[in-house]
Write an enzyme that holds these catalytic residues in place. Structure first.
Site, PDB file in Angstrom:
ATOM      1  N   ARG A 173     -45.544 143.356 -17.274  1.00  0.00           N
ATOM      2  CA  ARG A 173     -44.723 143.583 -18.461  1.00  0.00           C
ATOM      3  C   ARG A 173     -43.353 144.065 -18.003  1.00  0.00           C
ATOM      4  O   ARG A 173     -43.182 144.558 -16.886  1.00  0.00           O
ATOM      5  CB  ARG A 173     -45.368 144.612 -19.390  1.00  0.00           C
ATOM      6  CG  ARG A 173     -45.486 146.011 -18.787  1.00  0.00           C
ATOM      7  CD  ARG A 173     -46.196 146.972 -19.711  1.00  0.00           C
ATOM      8  NE  ARG A 173     -46.217 148.319 -19.152  1.00  0.00           N
ATOM      9  CZ  ARG A 173     -45.264 149.224 -19.354  1.00  0.00           C
ATOM     10  NH1 ARG A 173     -44.213 148.925 -20.108  1.00  0.00           N
ATOM     11  NH2 ARG A 173     -45.336 150.426 -18.811  1.00  0.00           N
ATOM     12  N   ARG A 177     -36.370 148.200 -24.555  1.00  0.00           N
ATOM     13  CA  ARG A 177     -36.188 149.263 -25.535  1.00  0.00           C
ATOM     14  C   ARG A 177     -35.112 148.847 -26.526  1.00  0.00           C
ATOM     15  O   ARG A 177     -33.991 148.514 -26.118  1.00  0.00           O
ATOM     16  CB  ARG A 177     -35.773 150.568 -24.856  1.00  0.00           C
ATOM     17  CG  ARG A 177     -36.848 151.177 -24.003  1.00  0.00           C
ATOM     18  CD  ARG A 177     -36.393 152.528 -23.497  1.00  0.00           C
ATOM     19  NE  ARG A 177     -37.289 153.051 -22.487  1.00  0.00           N
ATOM     20  CZ  ARG A 177     -36.995 154.097 -21.725  1.00  0.00           C
ATOM     21  NH1 ARG A 177     -35.825 154.698 -21.860  1.00  0.00           N
ATOM     22  NH2 ARG A 177     -37.856 154.534 -20.824  1.00  0.00           N
ATOM     23  N   ARG A 250     -43.996 147.137   2.147  1.00  0.00           N
ATOM     24  CA  ARG A 250     -42.558 146.914   2.217  1.00  0.00           C
ATOM     25  C   ARG A 250     -41.937 148.197   2.752  1.00  0.00           C
ATOM     26  O   ARG A 250     -42.390 149.306   2.453  1.00  0.00           O
ATOM     27  CB  ARG A 250     -41.971 146.584   0.844  1.00  0.00           C
ATOM     28  CG  ARG A 250     -42.420 145.264   0.276  1.00  0.00           C
ATOM     29  CD  ARG A 250     -41.922 144.092   1.085  1.00  0.00           C
ATOM     30  NE  ARG A 250     -40.470 143.933   0.988  1.00  0.00           N
ATOM     31  CZ  ARG A 250     -39.754 143.061   1.690  1.00  0.00           C
ATOM     32  NH1 ARG A 250     -40.353 142.278   2.579  1.00  0.00           N
ATOM     33  NH2 ARG A 250     -38.447 142.962   1.538  1.00  0.00           N
ATOM     34  N   ARG A 281     -29.587 149.094  -3.613  1.00  0.00           N
ATOM     35  CA  ARG A 281     -28.919 150.113  -4.432  1.00  0.00           C
ATOM     36  C   ARG A 281     -28.146 151.075  -3.544  1.00  0.00           C
ATOM     37  O   ARG A 281     -28.358 151.129  -2.325  1.00  0.00           O
ATOM     38  CB  ARG A 281     -29.923 150.871  -5.293  1.00  0.00           C
ATOM     39  CG  ARG A 281     -30.980 151.665  -4.531  1.00  0.00           C
ATOM     40  CD  ARG A 281     -31.928 152.362  -5.507  1.00  0.00           C
ATOM     41  NE  ARG A 281     -32.911 153.190  -4.822  1.00  0.00           N
ATOM     42  CZ  ARG A 281     -33.774 153.985  -5.421  1.00  0.00           C
ATOM     43  NH1 ARG A 281     -33.783 154.069  -6.740  1.00  0.00           N
ATOM     44  NH2 ARG A 281     -34.642 154.712  -4.744  1.00  0.00           N
ATOM     45  N   GLU A 301     -29.466 151.270   0.477  1.00  0.00           N
ATOM     46  CA  GLU A 301     -30.868 150.985   0.749  1.00  0.00           C
ATOM     47  C   GLU A 301     -31.076 149.489   0.945  1.00  0.00           C
ATOM     48  O   GLU A 301     -30.649 148.684   0.123  1.00  0.00           O
ATOM     49  CB  GLU A 301     -31.749 151.485  -0.394  1.00  0.00           C
ATOM     50  CG  GLU A 301     -31.693 152.993  -0.586  1.00  0.00           C
ATOM     51  CD  GLU A 301     -32.701 153.498  -1.602  1.00  0.00           C
ATOM     52  OE1 GLU A 301     -33.567 152.696  -2.034  1.00  0.00           O
ATOM     53  OE2 GLU A 301     -32.633 154.690  -1.952  1.00  0.00           O
ATOM     54  N   TYR A 349     -49.106 153.320  -4.397  1.00  0.00           N
ATOM     55  CA  TYR A 349     -47.863 154.039  -4.642  1.00  0.00           C
ATOM     56  C   TYR A 349     -48.134 155.143  -5.656  1.00  0.00           C
ATOM     57  O   TYR A 349     -48.721 154.905  -6.709  1.00  0.00           O
ATOM     58  CB  TYR A 349     -46.785 153.090  -5.170  1.00  0.00           C
ATOM     59  CG  TYR A 349     -45.495 153.822  -5.472  1.00  0.00           C
ATOM     60  CD1 TYR A 349     -44.625 154.158  -4.446  1.00  0.00           C
ATOM     61  CD2 TYR A 349     -45.178 154.205  -6.770  1.00  0.00           C
ATOM     62  CE1 TYR A 349     -43.458 154.856  -4.693  1.00  0.00           C
ATOM     63  CE2 TYR A 349     -44.023 154.895  -7.035  1.00  0.00           C
ATOM     64  CZ  TYR A 349     -43.159 155.221  -6.001  1.00  0.00           C
ATOM     65  OH  TYR A 349     -42.006 155.927  -6.267  1.00  0.00           O
ATOM     66  N   ASP A 351     -46.321 158.364  -7.892  1.00  0.00           N
ATOM     67  CA  ASP A 351     -45.241 159.259  -8.265  1.00  0.00           C
ATOM     68  C   ASP A 351     -45.632 160.665  -7.835  1.00  0.00           C
ATOM     69  O   ASP A 351     -46.810 160.961  -7.615  1.00  0.00           O
ATOM     70  CB  ASP A 351     -44.989 159.214  -9.777  1.00  0.00           C
ATOM     71  CG  ASP A 351     -44.309 157.926 -10.218  1.00  0.00           C
ATOM     72  OD1 ASP A 351     -43.499 157.398  -9.436  1.00  0.00           O
ATOM     73  OD2 ASP A 351     -44.591 157.453 -11.339  1.00  0.00           O
TER      74      ASP A 351
END
Length: 367
Positions: A173, A177, A250, A281, A301, A349, A351
């Site tokens: 997805r 917004r 990665r 970025r 990066e 991964y 957070d």
């Protein structure tokens, strides 16, 4: 060598530090070993001229879990930073995540109804019913304009291959917004610890023996003999000497420089979404803490294919790698003394709030 610990903790990152602190609270003895020359793992911040430089990429703490928020606030005071990255495509600037500011800039529209109609028209024109790859999946979700300017080039740099060669499931997805809200996260709590993340880990490890520049895998037998149990937060396939195969990641390379100017880009995070721009970025570190120093420090990066010896950042959680990880899990379940944890030990991964939650969950079961 005659010292005996309850736990040997391999890795002085957030997972290992939380476990060590909670174990000590329960009266256990811990030894933490870390192959790098510093604590805090990938959230390590180095202070340079009053600027907290995120050495392994930008980290913004965010969570909807009030207990985790209260826990981490016991070790740091957080500022009110809100993550509002900018995307740069050629000389055009867009707000992220995709919201009404993005759509208004892209199409000159002003209402949510206009934006929804524009996206729906573009999707309908493509006639994609069964997406065969990432490109078709993204196009079927957001239409051509958003995909071409803000997704395609950035994604290809991140993965190192054409979007048509990537599987559709990578993008299940894409959040759209239809409000004028540039806050990247939906979480209730968000901020940056004042003084950087390293201080949090310093407090967590206060009074606990830590040995830096110590490679556990090179001294495994010697270190294992010191403790009853081992909490291992390194790569699970490396622990087993890659005997079943190599799990893919990665990696990221950073180019960091100090500039003799007060403000380089006006925002902490600017993504470069053109494929032709080699970096993904630029981070301007001072903006995470609203710094007013006369100079600034930026990091470019570059995403890259991981190979042995590189720093692993993002697991490639496709069908092949997840299947291989499950085979390593089976081996791990047979261990009597070693417990695997953290993002590398779990091959996923995390957070930061999920790292803390996972460490506390292990503490609840183990202690």
């Amino acid at each position: 060598m005659d010292v005996k610990y309850d736990y040997l903790i391999v890795g002085a990152g957030l997972f290992g530090a939380v476990f060590a602190r909670e174990a000590v609270k329960k009266g256990k003895t811990c030894l933490v070993v870390e192959r790098r020359g510093h604590i805090a793992g990938n959230i390590y911040c180095e202070e340079i001229h009053g600027i907290q430089v995120h050495r392994y990429g930008a980290h913004i703490f965010h969570t909807s879990d009030k207990k985790i928020w209260e826990y981490v606030n016991g070790y740091a005071e957080f500022n009110n930073y809100i993550n509002s990255p900018i995307a740069r495509y050629k000389d055009e600037l867009y707000n992220l995540p995709f919201n009404m500011n993005t759509f208004s800039k892209m199409w000159g529209i002003v209402t949510p109804g206009e934006a929804k109609a524009k996206i729906a028209d573009q999707i309908a024109d493509l006639h994609i019913t069964n997406p065969r790859n990432l490109e078709e999946q993204a196009l079927s979700l957001v239409g051509r304009d958003v995909y071409e300017k803000l997704i395609k080039g950035y994604t290809e740099k991140q993965w190192g291959r054409d979007c048509r060669d990537l599987p559709a499931f990578i993008i299940r997805r894409l959040p759209l917004r239809f409000t004028y809200d540039n806050n990247y996260f939906n979480d209730r709590f968000q901020g940056i610890p004042m003084g950087g993340y390293t201080r949090i880990v310093e407090k967590l490890l206060s009074g606990i023996e830590v040995r830096l520049n110590t490679d556990y895998l090179q001294h495994r037998d010697e270190l294992n003999a010191l403790a009853d149990k081992v909490i291992y937060t390194g790569m699970i396939d490396q622990y087993y000497d890659y005997c079943l195969g190599v799990l893919e990641y990665r990696s990221v390379r950073f180019e960091t420089e100090e500039l003799e100017q007060e403000n380089f880009q006006g925002n902490a995070v600017v993504n470069y979404t053109e494929r032709q721009v080699p970096y993904t970025r630029i981070i301007e570190h001072k903006h995470f803490e609203f710094g007013e120093q006369p100079t600034t420090i930026i990091s470019r990066e570059y995403s890259s294919e991981w190979k042995k010896g590189d720093e692993p950042y993002y697991p490639v959680n496709d069908e092949k790698n997840n299947g291989l990880y499950r085979q390593y899990q089976e081996k791990a379940r047979e261990e009597k003394k070693v417990i695997f944890g953290g993002r590398l030990g779990s091959y996923q991964y995390y957070d930061m709030d999920k790292v803390i939650a996972a460490a506390l969950d292990l503490c609840g079961r183990e202690l």
